[in-house]
Design a protein around this motif. Structure first.
Motif, mmCIF file in Angstrom:
data_model
loop_
_atom_site.group_PDB
_atom_site.id
_atom_site.type_symbol
_atom_site.label_atom_id
_atom_site.label_comp_id
_atom_site.label_asym_id
_atom_site.label_seq_id
_atom_site.Cartn_x
_atom_site.Cartn_y
_atom_site.Cartn_z
ATOM 1 N N VAL A 113 2.035 -2.330 -2.890
ATOM 2 C CA VAL A 113 1.510 -2.256 -4.253
ATOM 3 C C VAL A 113 2.268 -1.165 -4.995
ATOM 4 O O VAL A 113 2.473 -0.073 -4.472
ATOM 5 C CB VAL A 113 0.000 -1.939 -4.265
ATOM 6 N N ALA A 114 2.679 -1.490 -6.203
ATOM 7 C CA ALA A 114 3.389 -0.515 -7.041
ATOM 8 C C ALA A 114 2.757 -0.484 -8.424
ATOM 9 O O ALA A 114 2.440 -1.540 -8.998
ATOM 10 C CB ALA A 114 4.870 -0.869 -7.152
ATOM 11 N N VAL A 115 2.548 0.684 -8.933
ATOM 12 C CA VAL A 115 1.989 0.873 -10.268
ATOM 13 C C VAL A 115 2.997 1.653 -11.095
ATOM 14 O O VAL A 115 3.376 2.773 -10.725
ATOM 15 C CB VAL A 115 0.647 1.629 -10.213
ATOM 16 N N THR A 116 3.473 1.044 -12.168
ATOM 17 C CA THR A 116 4.437 1.708 -13.048
ATOM 18 C C THR A 116 3.893 1.722 -14.475
ATOM 19 O O THR A 116 2.916 1.030 -14.796
ATOM 20 C CB THR A 116 5.798 0.990 -13.025
ATOM 21 N N TYR A 117 4.558 2.484 -15.311
ATOM 22 C CA TYR A 117 4.134 2.604 -16.711
ATOM 23 C C TYR A 117 5.323 2.322 -17.617
ATOM 24 O O TYR A 117 6.447 2.758 -17.355
ATOM 25 C CB TYR A 117 3.584 4.002 -16.995
ATOM 26 N N PHE A 118 5.036 1.593 -18.691
ATOM 27 C CA PHE A 118 6.056 1.296 -19.689
ATOM 28 C C PHE A 118 5.505 1.716 -21.038
ATOM 29 O O PHE A 118 4.710 1.002 -21.659
ATOM 30 C CB PHE A 118 6.390 -0.199 -19.670
ATOM 31 N N ALA A 119 5.893 2.916 -21.491
ATOM 32 C CA ALA A 119 5.305 3.499 -22.696
ATOM 33 C C ALA A 119 5.570 2.674 -23.943
ATOM 34 O O ALA A 119 4.825 2.756 -24.928
ATOM 35 C CB ALA A 119 5.830 4.926 -22.881
ATOM 36 N N PRO B 183 10.614 1.422 -3.058
ATOM 37 C CA PRO B 183 9.783 1.814 -4.209
ATOM 38 C C PRO B 183 10.498 1.575 -5.529
ATOM 39 O O PRO B 183 11.725 1.722 -5.625
ATOM 40 C CB PRO B 183 9.536 3.313 -3.968
ATOM 41 N N LEU B 184 9.722 1.215 -6.546
ATOM 42 C CA LEU B 184 10.310 0.953 -7.854
ATOM 43 C C LEU B 184 10.699 2.245 -8.554
ATOM 44 O O LEU B 184 11.623 2.264 -9.371
ATOM 45 C CB LEU B 184 9.311 0.176 -8.732
ATOM 46 N N GLU B 185 9.992 3.315 -8.297
ATOM 47 C CA GLU B 185 10.286 4.594 -8.920
ATOM 48 C C GLU B 185 10.463 5.654 -7.837
ATOM 49 O O GLU B 185 9.620 5.778 -6.936
ATOM 50 C CB GLU B 185 9.150 5.017 -9.864
ATOM 51 N N THR B 186 11.546 6.378 -7.946
ATOM 52 C CA THR B 186 11.816 7.425 -6.951
ATOM 53 C C THR B 186 11.944 8.807 -7.588
ATOM 54 O O THR B 186 11.861 9.809 -6.889
ATOM 55 C CB THR B 186 13.114 7.111 -6.184
ATOM 56 N N ASP B 187 12.142 8.849 -8.884
ATOM 57 C CA ASP B 187 12.280 10.126 -9.586
ATOM 58 C C ASP B 187 10.909 10.547 -10.100
ATOM 59 O O ASP B 187 10.379 9.973 -11.052
ATOM 60 C CB ASP B 187 13.263 9.979 -10.753
ATOM 61 N N GLU B 188 10.318 11.558 -9.468
ATOM 62 C CA GLU B 188 8.972 11.983 -9.833
ATOM 63 C C GLU B 188 8.918 12.583 -11.248
ATOM 64 O O GLU B 188 7.912 12.461 -11.942
ATOM 65 C CB GLU B 188 8.460 13.017 -8.822
ATOM 66 N N GLY B 189 10.017 13.218 -11.673
ATOM 67 C CA GLY B 189 10.055 13.775 -13.018
ATOM 68 C C GLY B 189 10.001 12.692 -14.068
ATOM 69 O O GLY B 189 9.274 12.796 -15.073
ATOM 70 N N VAL B 190 10.767 11.605 -13.867
ATOM 71 C CA VAL B 190 10.755 10.470 -14.805
ATOM 72 C C VAL B 190 9.384 9.806 -14.800
ATOM 73 O O VAL B 190 8.846 9.436 -15.857
ATOM 74 C CB VAL B 190 11.861 9.458 -14.430
ATOM 75 N N LYS B 191 8.800 9.674 -13.607
ATOM 76 C CA LYS B 191 7.478 9.056 -13.504
ATOM 77 C C LYS B 191 6.443 9.855 -14.305
ATOM 78 O O LYS B 191 5.666 9.300 -15.085
ATOM 79 C CB LYS B 191 7.039 8.972 -12.048
ATOM 80 N N LEU B 192 6.460 11.179 -14.133
ATOM 81 C CA LEU B 192 5.493 12.016 -14.837
ATOM 82 C C LEU B 192 5.689 11.935 -16.349
ATOM 83 O O LEU B 192 4.724 11.842 -17.112
ATOM 84 C CB LEU B 192 5.627 13.464 -14.364
ATOM 85 N N SER B 193 6.935 11.946 -16.782
ATOM 86 C CA SER B 193 7.225 11.862 -18.209
ATOM 87 C C SER B 193 6.769 10.523 -18.779
ATOM 88 O O SER B 193 6.201 10.460 -19.880
ATOM 89 C CB SER B 193 8.728 12.052 -18.440
ATOM 90 N N THR B 194 6.983 9.449 -18.029
ATOM 91 C CA THR B 194 6.578 8.114 -18.493
ATOM 92 C C THR B 194 5.060 8.016 -18.592
ATOM 93 O O THR B 194 4.522 7.467 -19.566
ATOM 94 C CB THR B 194 7.105 7.035 -17.532
ATOM 95 N N ILE B 195 4.378 8.549 -17.588
ATOM 96 C CA ILE B 195 2.909 8.526 -17.617
ATOM 97 C C ILE B 195 2.389 9.301 -18.824
ATOM 98 O O ILE B 195 1.484 8.859 -19.530
ATOM 99 C CB ILE B 195 2.335 9.107 -16.312
ATOM 100 N N HIS B 196 2.985 10.461 -19.078
ATOM 101 C CA HIS B 196 2.529 11.300 -20.189
ATOM 102 C C HIS B 196 2.769 10.594 -21.530
ATOM 103 O O HIS B 196 1.908 10.653 -22.432
ATOM 104 C CB HIS B 196 3.248 12.640 -20.164
ATOM 105 N N ALA C 220 14.035 -7.252 -6.780
ATOM 106 C CA ALA C 220 13.759 -6.304 -5.701
ATOM 107 C C ALA C 220 12.569 -6.727 -4.851
ATOM 108 O O ALA C 220 12.188 -6.005 -3.914
ATOM 109 C CB ALA C 220 13.503 -4.919 -6.294
ATOM 110 N N GLY C 221 11.977 -7.891 -5.135
ATOM 111 C CA GLY C 221 10.871 -8.392 -4.336
ATOM 112 C C GLY C 221 9.498 -7.964 -4.817
ATOM 113 O O GLY C 221 8.501 -8.143 -4.099
#
Length: 464
Positions: free
Chosen positions: A52-58, A104-117, A81-82
């Motif tokens: 399971v993967a959860v991503t954000y698209f601002a 994993p779809l996201e590996t950069d934690e900094g980018v992930k945090l910025s996208t979530i914000h 990527a399946g």
């Protein structure tokens, strides 16, 4: 194929909690099919462990008819990527993979945090801030809409109940905002040290859920209470109004998305439609409540209707109420007036105060003046409010005050009370009294000057 729905309790930014929950559901044989603000829908599938993967698209919007070009490119990449998209919730995209160990779809934690914000600033934070302001406004309205009267505010059980319900909601919204601020700050520090975003604690989510459930339960009890008092028609009108606004918002948005309207067109039409429905609904509800109230007060439904011949060929219609009163004119003196109306004007009750206003007056005004009386009874259940209630009953408002107006102490023993006050207007005694017993205050108005025996009889009946 069987389906299952569950109420969603996870916060928008809690991707770790969402991921863990969906993984557990997959192992039980349920795969997410549709995500909504309140309800999430699952379809039955083979019970097994899935990724399971959860991503954000601002850049996404709830007004989009479909994925934007940039989002479509991202989705195509995920398919290669399946990772197969299962559902979208605002700016949150949820994917499944049949391979639990998929890359994993996201590996950069900094980018992930910025996208979530960025996603939080677009949807969650503004809506929660609006609800905080709305909750504060509602609490203020429930406790200040009667001119700051201590008696009216603290005896209004329905108002206090509503204020408590909004206070619970306010606590929930503030906790959510504070929880996100703390999570974001902690995640920033963790990412700066080369770590991952922190996992949101389950305690915050559970506390938020408890507050919301208690608030909704309070609302349900409040509605039952209102209906039991014969005011269900008011609650019904309010709910129809809210339902109409929600139907306009959700219905228009869904219809325009189905028609393929652009984000801008959908937003403008939906917002305009909601405003129109809200404005028209307010006018319609106010008119309905006003007309219904007038009919209830003047139709004679709660009283007896009399037709009195005022003059030859001239007849007037009067509504006379026969409510039971603790004290009536007939209890104090003899009168042969037959067209009295006896009315319990207002009753409010809470765990702090009880307030009831009574009134006995003549109705056929063309006849000679008959003796009348009215009084307000305040039962103080919470001792610290006693002095404030007494001070309010003894208050002389500016609009009616003249030089020499005052309340003077009179013989409490005549009334069988502990304290008694009489109102003097410009040095002239008026037949307006405030009588004080332990736990009870009474403001009594008479149209005649009572004798000592009448004072004793009145005090005996009003002391409770």
């Amino acid at each position: 194929m069987r389906k299952k729905r569950e109420m969603w309790t996870y916060c928008f930014y809690d991707y770790a909690g969402v991921t863990a929950h969906l993984e557990r559901m997959s192992e039980k044989g349920w795969v997410l099919e549709k995500a909504g603000t309140v309800w999430w829908t699952y379809r039955q599938a083979e019970p097994k462990k899935r990724g399971v993967a959860v991503t954000y698209f601002a850049g996404a919007s709830e007004f989009d008819a479909g994925p934007t070009p940039k989002q479509r490119t991202f989705l195509d990449y995920c398919e290669e990527a399946g990772w197969h998209m299962a559902a979208q919730w605002l700016q949150m995209d949820i994917f499944y993979s049949e391979d639990p160990g998929a890359v994993p779809l996201e590996t950069d934690e900094g980018v992930k945090l910025s996208t979530i914000h960025q996603a939080m600033k677009k949807n969650f934070l503004p809506s929660q801030a609006v609800m905080v302001v709305l909750s504060i406004f509602q609490i203020w309205m429930q406790t200040h809409n009667v001119g700051g009267s201590v008696i009216q505010v603290w005896s209004n059980g329905m108002g206090l109940w509503a204020a408590a319900m909004w206070a619970l909601l306010l606590a929930n919204y503030v906790m959510n905002l504070a929880g996100y601020a703390l999570w974001y700050r902690a995640s920033q520090k963790s990412v700066e040290r080369g770590g991952a975003c922190v996992v949101r604690g389950a305690v915050v989510r559970r506390t938020s859920l408890v507050l919301m459930v208690v608030a909704l339960g309070s609302l349900a009890v409040w509605l039952v209470y209102v209906a039991g008092m014969g005011n269900g028609w008011i609650a019904g009108a309010a709910f129809l109004y809210v339902a109409a606004v929600l139907a306009a918002a959700l219905g228009l948005k869904s219809l325009l998305k189905w028609c393929g309207a652009s984000r801008r067109t959908n937003r403008i039409v939906t917002c305009t439609g909601c405003i129109l429905v809200a404005v028209v609904g307010v006018f319609a509800m106010v008119r309905y409540v006003s007309v219904a109230a007038l009919e209830r007060n003047f139709s004679g439904a709660d009283g007896e209707t009399y037709s009195v011949e005022i003059a030859p060929g001239e007849t007037r219609r009067w509504v006379i109420h026969r409510d039971p009163l603790p004290l009536r004119v007939e209890d104090l003196l003899e009168t042969d007036y037959e067209y009295y109306t006896y009315q319990q004007q207002l009753t409010q009750n809470s765990f702090l105060l009880g307030y009831t206003a009574y009134d006995q007056r003549q109705t056929v005004l063309d006849e000679p003046m008959a003796p009348e009386l009215s009084y307000e009874v305040v039962d103080v259940k919470f001792g610290p409010l006693y002095d404030a209630c007494r001070a309010e009953l003894l208050e002389i408002t500016d609009y009616q005050k003249e030089d020499g107006d005052l309340w003077r102490t009179v013989s409490a023993g005549d009334w069988g009370a502990e304290e008694a006050y009489q109102y003097d207007r410009a040095g002239e005694p008026r037949q307006v009294y405030v009588l004080c017993w332990p736990g009870r205050l009474v403001k009594l108005r008479l149209s005649w000057e009572p004798t000592r025996g009448q004072k004793a009889a009145a005090g005996e009946r009003l002391a409770g």
